[in-house]
Design an enzyme around this catalytic site. Sequence first.
Site, PDB file in Angstrom:
ATOM      1  N   HIS A 292      32.172 -14.775 -54.609  1.00 41.94           N
ATOM      2  CA  HIS A 292      32.474 -13.436 -55.101  1.00 41.94           C
ATOM      3  C   HIS A 292      33.724 -12.904 -54.427  1.00 41.94           C
ATOM      4  O   HIS A 292      33.906 -13.075 -53.221  1.00 41.94           O
ATOM      5  CB  HIS A 292      31.342 -12.462 -54.745  1.00 41.94           C
ATOM      6  CG  HIS A 292      30.144 -12.570 -55.613  1.00 41.94           C
ATOM      7  ND1 HIS A 292      29.958 -11.823 -56.737  1.00 41.94           N
ATOM      8  CD2 HIS A 292      29.040 -13.358 -55.495  1.00 41.94           C
ATOM      9  CE1 HIS A 292      28.798 -12.131 -57.290  1.00 41.94           C
ATOM     10  NE2 HIS A 292      28.226 -13.056 -56.557  1.00 41.94           N
ATOM     11  N   HIS A 335      23.283  -7.409 -48.910  1.00 40.82           N
ATOM     12  CA  HIS A 335      24.376  -6.720 -48.234  1.00 40.82           C
ATOM     13  C   HIS A 335      23.838  -5.645 -47.291  1.00 40.82           C
ATOM     14  O   HIS A 335      22.857  -4.971 -47.586  1.00 40.82           O
ATOM     15  CB  HIS A 335      25.255  -6.047 -49.307  1.00 40.82           C
ATOM     16  CG  HIS A 335      26.593  -5.591 -48.815  1.00 40.82           C
ATOM     17  ND1 HIS A 335      27.317  -4.580 -49.435  1.00 40.82           N
ATOM     18  CD2 HIS A 335      27.361  -5.990 -47.761  1.00 40.82           C
ATOM     19  CE1 HIS A 335      28.462  -4.403 -48.797  1.00 40.82           C
ATOM     20  NE2 HIS A 335      28.510  -5.239 -47.780  1.00 40.82           N
ATOM     21  N   GLU A 341      26.707   3.685 -50.310  1.00 44.53           N
ATOM     22  CA  GLU A 341      26.868   3.256 -51.697  1.00 44.53           C
ATOM     23  C   GLU A 341      25.920   4.044 -52.600  1.00 44.53           C
ATOM     24  O   GLU A 341      24.702   3.875 -52.542  1.00 44.53           O
ATOM     25  CB  GLU A 341      26.581   1.758 -51.847  1.00 44.53           C
ATOM     26  CG  GLU A 341      27.498   0.857 -51.029  1.00 44.53           C
ATOM     27  CD  GLU A 341      27.201  -0.621 -51.240  1.00 44.53           C
ATOM     28  OE1 GLU A 341      26.560  -0.953 -52.268  1.00 44.53           O
ATOM     29  OE2 GLU A 341      27.584  -1.438 -50.391  1.00 44.53           O
ATOM     30  N   HIS A 365      22.166   3.602 -51.299  1.00 43.44           N
ATOM     31  CA  HIS A 365      21.950   2.689 -50.184  1.00 43.44           C
ATOM     32  C   HIS A 365      22.854   3.159 -49.054  1.00 43.44           C
ATOM     33  O   HIS A 365      24.078   3.038 -49.127  1.00 43.44           O
ATOM     34  CB  HIS A 365      22.260   1.256 -50.602  1.00 43.44           C
ATOM     35  CG  HIS A 365      21.389   0.779 -51.732  1.00 43.44           C
ATOM     36  ND1 HIS A 365      21.863   0.037 -52.790  1.00 43.44           N
ATOM     37  CD2 HIS A 365      20.067   0.965 -51.977  1.00 43.44           C
ATOM     38  CE1 HIS A 365      20.876  -0.223 -53.631  1.00 43.44           C
ATOM     39  NE2 HIS A 365      19.779   0.337 -53.153  1.00 43.44           N
ATOM     40  N   HIS A 371      20.292  -3.998 -48.964  1.00 45.69           N
ATOM     41  CA  HIS A 371      20.079  -3.894 -50.401  1.00 45.69           C
ATOM     42  C   HIS A 371      20.549  -5.183 -51.050  1.00 45.69           C
ATOM     43  O   HIS A 371      21.196  -6.020 -50.424  1.00 45.69           O
ATOM     44  CB  HIS A 371      20.818  -2.691 -50.984  1.00 45.69           C
ATOM     45  CG  HIS A 371      22.274  -2.641 -50.660  1.00 45.69           C
ATOM     46  ND1 HIS A 371      22.757  -2.170 -49.457  1.00 45.69           N
ATOM     47  CD2 HIS A 371      23.374  -3.022 -51.382  1.00 45.69           C
ATOM     48  CE1 HIS A 371      24.073  -2.251 -49.447  1.00 45.69           C
ATOM     49  NE2 HIS A 371      24.479  -2.767 -50.596  1.00 45.69           N
TER      50      HIS A 371
END
Length: 439
Positions: A292, A335, A341, A365, A371
Amino acid sequence: MLGLKYMSGFGNEHVSEDPRCPGALPEGQNNPQVCPYGLYAEQLSGSAFTCPRPTNRRSWLYRILPSVCHKPFQPLQEGHLTHSWDEVEPDPNQLRWKPFEIPKALQNKLDFVSGLHTLCGAGEPRGRHGIAIHIFVCNTSMLDRCLYNSDGDFLIVPQQGKLLITTEFGKMLVEPNEICVIQQGMRFSVEVFGETRGYILEVNGAHFELPDLGPIGANGLANPRDFLVPVAWYEDRQVPGGYTVISKYQGKLFAAQQDFSPFNVVAWHGNYTPYKYNLENFMVINSVAFDHADPSIFTVLTAKSTRPGVAIADFVIFPPRWGVANNTFRPPYYHRNCMSEFMGLIKGHYEAKEEGFQPGGASLHSMMTPHGPDADCFEKASKAKLEPERVAEGTMAFMFESSLSMAVTKWGLKTSNRLDKNYYKCWEPLKSHFNPNCR
């Protein structure tokens, strides 16, 4: 709403005059002794006079009466709008909200201002460093009243229902899958066409700007040409019953009366304007080999802090795109983050949690709160045949990410009654696959 016109370009020096009054803009100067058509010249400053040119923002407005013509401001009931972050104890848990309910107009008439509900935030407007995230739910238009935010900028994300926003600079129609930014001090009124809902990111002490592209180069992400600015439009309307001008000031609401419409700007020029953007125009960057890239590649707008590379707030989207990464777990990774977030969903199904995260709902989060994908998503993606595939088709999720540690309001945790208390259970079915004898 057919026939609304716009000018394009992010942060451009624009000029506009209502075609009913050609030549309303003074030639060669900002503040002539007598303005054309007997107008008043008024400057709206969005930055300190001495800011460097790249960050200096101001516009000149030529109006029928100056905005100073009003009665004294009086306190106005704030409802669920707040900048008080100590109403309840901090909560570090993963939080998710079901879609926020929109009252029926017959039961409770709410316009854009009375329908503002603060969900979370940090900092405070007096110190000019902070953010707030608001939910708006409304079912009626603002009638003979307008709002301006003395504290900061509003980034508005409609989720259900379109907004016809009249500003001092002209009119904008903003529909779901579009956003608009109303910058500090700009007066605006919102007309709706039924039950309407959305999200607002408020930033104090900075303006939104396009993120730096670095090695991406000159083109990509949100292109400047796709941002639209309204053209001048005015009404010369007397309001004998009183027009209400509402100021959001130091986190509180105040109202002043005047006997004319504030949307009396016949012409304007400058680079400090409201603007809108269609999220479908975002040029997506993605990994085409393996692994990613971080979600910062999906940043539409950023409000920078004084620390290089660190934002007070970023507005990030997760639009439809191709997923082609080889030998890669393609959904978002697990993460823990030094940033906060907040996520919302405009439409569709978010890939990491297809069931519980619904359009019109939200999740938060907080800093260093773990999360990631739920159990179903993990099992499915771990076993999927990796072929080129469309991701998030028919979906638009977004994130407000901040370097500030946000507190949730009493309305968010209790009064709204929309908190999903079973959110944590989506990770409970995750099981260990560890086998020390099998690599």
